[in-house]
Design an enzyme around this catalytic site. Structure first.
Site, PDB file in Angstrom:
ATOM      1  CB  SER A  22      12.167  13.539  -3.104  1.00 36.90           C
ATOM      2  OG  SER A  22      11.575  12.270  -3.254  1.00 36.90           O
ATOM      3  CB  THR A  67       5.025  12.343  -6.434  1.00 36.32           C
ATOM      4  OG1 THR A  67       4.435  11.343  -5.606  1.00 36.32           O
ATOM      5  CG2 THR A  67       4.740  13.724  -5.849  1.00 36.32           C
ATOM      6  CE  LYS A  71       4.745   8.363  -8.905  1.00 35.59           C
ATOM      7  NZ  LYS A  71       5.107   7.107  -8.234  1.00 35.59           N
ATOM      8  CG  ASN A  92       9.654   7.757 -10.961  1.00 36.58           C
ATOM      9  OD1 ASN A  92      10.293   7.676 -12.014  1.00 36.58           O
ATOM     10  ND2 ASN A  92      10.122   7.300  -9.822  1.00 36.58           N
ATOM     11  CG  ASP A 107       7.994   4.656  -8.785  1.00 37.34           C
ATOM     12  OD1 ASP A 107       8.822   5.248  -8.065  1.00 37.34           O
ATOM     13  OD2 ASP A 107       6.922   5.168  -9.156  1.00 37.34           O
ATOM     14  CG  ASN A 155      -7.753  -4.329  -6.699  1.00 39.79           C
ATOM     15  OD1 ASN A 155      -7.223  -3.758  -5.742  1.00 39.79           O
ATOM     16  ND2 ASN A 155      -8.385  -3.680  -7.645  1.00 39.79           N
TER      17      ASN A 155
HETATM   18  P1  ATR Z   1      -1.477   3.603  -6.323  1.00 36.84           P
HETATM   19  O1  ATR Z   1      -1.191   4.357  -7.578  1.00 36.84           O
HETATM   20  O2  ATR Z   1      -0.690   4.033  -5.143  1.00 36.84           O
HETATM   21  O3  ATR Z   1      -1.426   2.138  -6.533  1.00 36.84           O
HETATM   22  P2  ATR Z   1      -4.332   3.590  -6.514  1.00 36.84           P
HETATM   23  O4  ATR Z   1      -4.255   3.411  -7.994  1.00 36.84           O
HETATM   24  O5  ATR Z   1      -5.339   4.525  -5.980  1.00 36.84           O
HETATM   25  O6  ATR Z   1      -2.957   4.040  -5.907  1.00 36.84           O
HETATM   26  O7  ATR Z   1      -4.561   2.123  -5.886  1.00 36.84           O
HETATM   27  C1  ATR Z   1      -4.788   1.907  -4.576  1.00 36.84           C
HETATM   28  C2  ATR Z   1      -5.146   0.443  -4.313  1.00 36.84           C
HETATM   29  O8  ATR Z   1      -5.785   0.411  -3.038  1.00 36.84           O
HETATM   30  C3  ATR Z   1      -6.129  -0.136  -5.319  1.00 36.84           C
HETATM   31  O9  ATR Z   1      -5.842  -1.502  -5.486  1.00 36.84           O
HETATM   32  C4  ATR Z   1      -7.463   0.052  -4.613  1.00 36.84           C
HETATM   33  O10 ATR Z   1      -8.448  -0.904  -4.936  1.00 36.84           O
HETATM   34  P3  ATR Z   1      -9.549  -0.638  -6.113  1.00 36.84           P
HETATM   35  O11 ATR Z   1      -8.870  -0.978  -7.382  1.00 36.84           O
HETATM   36  O12 ATR Z   1     -10.649  -1.567  -5.772  1.00 36.84           O
HETATM   37  O13 ATR Z   1      -9.922   0.806  -5.995  1.00 36.84           O
HETATM   38  C5  ATR Z   1      -7.075  -0.173  -3.190  1.00 36.84           C
HETATM   39  N1  ATR Z   1      -8.045   0.457  -2.301  1.00 36.84           N
HETATM   40  C6  ATR Z   1      -8.236   1.768  -2.088  1.00 36.84           C
HETATM   41  N2  ATR Z   1      -9.228   1.972  -1.191  1.00 36.84           N
HETATM   42  C7  ATR Z   1      -9.677   0.738  -0.834  1.00 36.84           C
HETATM   43  C8  ATR Z   1     -10.691   0.262   0.067  1.00 36.84           C
HETATM   44  N3  ATR Z   1     -11.432   1.096   0.790  1.00 36.84           N
HETATM   45  N4  ATR Z   1     -10.845  -1.063   0.165  1.00 36.84           N
HETATM   46  C9  ATR Z   1     -10.088  -1.922  -0.548  1.00 36.84           C
HETATM   47  N5  ATR Z   1      -9.125  -1.541  -1.416  1.00 36.84           N
HETATM   48  C10 ATR Z   1      -8.920  -0.226  -1.551  1.00 36.84           C
END
Ligand code: ATR
Length: 275
Positions: A22, A67, A71, A92, A107, A155
């Site tokens: 950025s 970030t 956020k 953001n 975003d 998810n």
């Molecule tokens: P962001 O704000 O970037 O979306 P986040 O809220 O941490 O970051 O979300 C990351 C996504 O990756 C979520 O959907 C998370 O799934 P969960 O809701 O089950 O936590 C997913 N994710 C992270 N690690 C994972 C893993 N090891 N296996 C499957 N999904 C994963």
């Protein structure tokens, strides 16, 4: 750029911030338009977030982007929330107008702008979103605001997908990603990957996207190499986009909030590609 007594300060609050693109993108834009602004990286520890926001007021900083990991946590310290931030439950961009701090979220609209650049309009479209975190919420809410017909959230944690679907309304549904169990995705127009992990873990997640062949594959991540999600798009002969366009357009919209001027998008894109 020349720093003078009139230079206005903008920047980025996050942790870490040292790898952010950025500053390069915004400073290139200020320079191009010869605006008296500078954009700085501010590493902000979680425990110092309140003090950092207070510093925006105390130092009359014009505005900052926010970030990871602040956020959502920053919301209680602001005076007003724009609808864009309410819709995402996250901020953001903060703009300081005479000491009143308003939180925005560019975003979702940045994502829609990047889709538009690729000739994709969400109205009436069927979408699959992998993930149900903050990024998924911003993307899904923006797609629904643009008239998307159906959004399927996939998810690992079922409750998070269910809660997000509930927030989004009747267009949204959800399925759970269960280790070692096959999830087949029906034909759709757009598949968005918001997962924070590598997409391909065949031994674990058996997500079958074969029927999504022909859809636009959109990975919110970006990097020099195409992600495994985008490699799959190639294997399925499907169009694909990485997250650079969203980074660019969320930044362009933040630039306009900071300066009141139209963003020089191509200058910002070139700065991103160079970085
Ligand atoms: P962001 O704000 O970037 O979306 P986040 O809220 O941490 O970051 O979300 C990351 C996504 O990756 C979520 O959907 C998370 O799934 P969960 O809701 O089950 O936590 C997913 N994710 C992270 N690690 C994972 C893993 N090891 N296996 C499957 N999904 C994963």
């Amino acid at each position: 750029m020349q720093i003078t007594g009139q230079t206005k300060i903008t920047g980025l609050f996050g942790d870490p911030v040292q790898y952010s693109l950025s500053p390069a993108m915004h400073n290139a834009a200020f320079k191009h338009l010869q605006l008296p602004y500078v954009y700085l990286p501010f590493p902000v520890d979680k425990s110092k977030l309140a003090a950092a926001v207070e510093a925006v007021r105390a130092l009359k900083i014009t505005g900052v982007n926010v970030t990871v990991p602040h956020k959502e946590a920053v919301i209680p310290y602001l005076d007003r929330l724009d609808r864009s931030a309410e819709r995402c439950g996250a901020v953001n961009t903060i703009v300081n107008r005479d000491g009143v701090l308003t939180g925005y979220n560019t975003d979702g609209q940045g994502f829609i702008d990047a889709l538009a650049e690729a000739g994709f309009t969400p109205a009436g479209k069927k979408v699959v979103i992998l993930g149900a975190g903050g990024a998924a919420r911003a993307v899904a809410a923006a797609l629904i605001d643009q008239g998307a017909a159906e959004i399927m959230l996939i998810n690992r944690t079922l409750q998070k997908a269910a809660a997000l679907a509930d927030f989004l309304g009747p267009q949204a549904s959800y399925r759970q990603l269960i280790p070692h169990s096959k999830v087949e995705v029906a034909a759709v127009d757009l598949v968005v990957n918001t997962l924070s992990i590598p997409f391909r873990q065949e031994d674990q997640w058996l997500l079958d996207l074969t029927d999504a062949r022909g859809a636009l594959f959109y990975d919110l991540r970006y990097g020099k190499m195409p992600s495994d999600f985008l490699v799959l798009a190639d294997e399925l002969n499907s169009p694909r986009l990485d997250g650079l366009g969203m980074l660019l357009h969320q930044g362009a919209r933040a630039f306009t909030l900071f300066t009141g001027q139209a963003a020089p998008v191509e200058v910002m894109r070139a700065a991103l590609l160079q970085s």
